[in-house]
Scaffold this motif. Structure first.
Motif: not given
Length: 428
Positions: A1-17
């Protein structure tokens, strides 16, 4: 769960969403700066004096930049399966499909110089220089205008190919005529049609270096005609690209604006043509950082869409921040009451403004549209939608904020002639 949250944050930062707006903006600005720095250093490195004096420093900057671009590329591949169009293909194929997209290929090109320098330090000098300069293409990811220009060229590729064929035909014809006319008088300069093509290109493009010129009267007449034709021929592709670029910008702005209007709960059940009618009522407004957009106590008679920038809505107990693509003030279209919040520009903003009076006039002209909007408004009243000040529940959810039960009011009165005010329920 923590990994998915971290991955989602990376995605939001890289893709500006999502909610990582500040981090995404900072990363974007840093990468743009790094790209421009690398291009400048790649050019300066070819100057012998600069390379001798700052060689080790330049090499360090290039290696560090290469590591940054490589990490960026790897992270983008890592989160590729979170992209909405790709996630249905699974972890492997979603990354594969992402890797073959133009943006990903350009990112890979930006990372390749580091790999060549590490594994082929002596054999790949020329390739490394070229790849460093090709990092310029990465700017297309962060420049909507550049992407629009590329889209315009791609969209008009057939017309551009046609104009190129016309120009090539004129050049070939002019080179052939000049060879036939000038060959006997200037055998060294017009030895063949290929030599005539050089003269024709410099003449059609109106450059005219003067190193090859006709000397016969007939040759001068041919040259004059070719020069006059050159103005029209060069203007042909320029006009095609300019009109396509303007059309692309207009289409992009319309799609973005249409999408923002379609997200408003009051309009979400309208047809596409009806939403398009609403978008025609929008007026552009530029606001500098720190300027008050709406003050507490003002009559709320306008709704705002944020095309660019970020606004701060200062409520009694909260400050809500809304960014690009969000909207606020929907209740101003339902009932013009005094505002209970101060709205300021947190950064320079481009806003689209919808006035309640303009919407009311549209509803007066279109009875079916008016009925749909009124039905949606009554339905929201019956559902007991919460508000914080004059900010609707859906607007708060854009910023991850939800109206608390203690400070929630029912929807206010609808347009004149609509449903009555719903009394506040103390139990809520």
């Amino acid at each position: 769960m923590a990994e998915q949250t971290f991955k989602r944050k990376i995605y939001e930062v890289l893709e500006d969403t999502g909610k990582q707006k500040l981090a995404a903006r900072s990363l974007r600005q840093f990468l743009v700066f790094l790209i421009l720095l690398n291009i400048g250093l790649a050019v300066l490195e070819t100057v012998p004096q600069v390379k001798e004096t700052f060689g080790p420093h330049l090499r360090f900057v290039q290696l560090a930049s290469g590591f940054v671009f490589l990490i960026e590329y790897v992270l983008r591949l890592y989160v590729a399966d979170l992209h909405p169009p790709l996630r249905r293909y699974g972890p492997f194929w979603s990354r594969y499909r992402y890797a073959v997209q133009p943006d990903a290929v350009i990112d890979l090109i930006g990372a390749l110089p580091l790999l060549f320098v590490l594994f082929l330090p002596n054999q790949a000098v020329t390739i490394v220089v070229i790849l460093r300069l090709l990092r310029f293409l990465k700017l297309a990811r962060y420049s909507p205008a550049l992407r629009s220009l590329i889209s315009a060229v791609v969209a008009e590729r057939n017309a551009l190919m046609g104009s190129t064929m016309i120009i090539a035909g004129v050049i070939l014809l002019a080179a052939t005529l000049m060879y036939l006319v000038e060959h006997d008088d200037q055998p060294e300069k017009f030895r063949s049609i290929l030599h005539g093509i050089y003269w024709a290109i410099t003449t059609v493009t109106t450059v005219g270096y003067g190193d090859v010129v006709p000397v016969t009267n007939l040759g001068k007449m041919v040259g004059s005609v070719v020069m006059m034709m050159g103005y029209g021929l060069i203007a042909l592709p320029v006009g095609i690209i300019a009109s396509a670029f303007a059309r692309e910008i207009h289409s992009r702005d319309f799609v973005v604006t249409w999408a923002m209007v379609a997200r408003v709960p009051l309009f979400e059940d309208l047809k596409a043509t009806e939403i398009a009618e609403v978008t025609k009522l929008l007026q552009a407004q530029s606001v500098k950082k720190g300027v008050t957009i709406a003050d507490k106590g003002d009559i709320a008679d306008k709704m705002f869409f944020i095309a660019d920038g970020e606004v701060a809505i200062k409520l009694e107990h909260d400050t809500v921040y809304l960014g690009e693509g969000n909207f606020f003030g929907e209740l101003a279209l339902i009932n013009q009451t005094p505002r209970k919040a101060v709205v300021t520009a947190y950064s320079d903003c481009q806003l689209m403004v919808l006035e309640a009076g303009a919407l009311q006039q549209l509803m007066d002209r279109d009875e079916a549209l008016a009925q749909k909007i009124m039905e949606e408004a009554r339905e929201r009243v019956s559902e007991g939608k919460k508000v914080l000040g004059e900010i609707a529940e859906e607007e708060l959810q854009q910023a991850g904020v939800f109206a608390s039960a203690e400070r929630a009011d029912a929807e206010p009165e609808l347009f004149e002639g609509g449903a009555s005010v719903v009394e506040r329920d103390p139990a809520k």
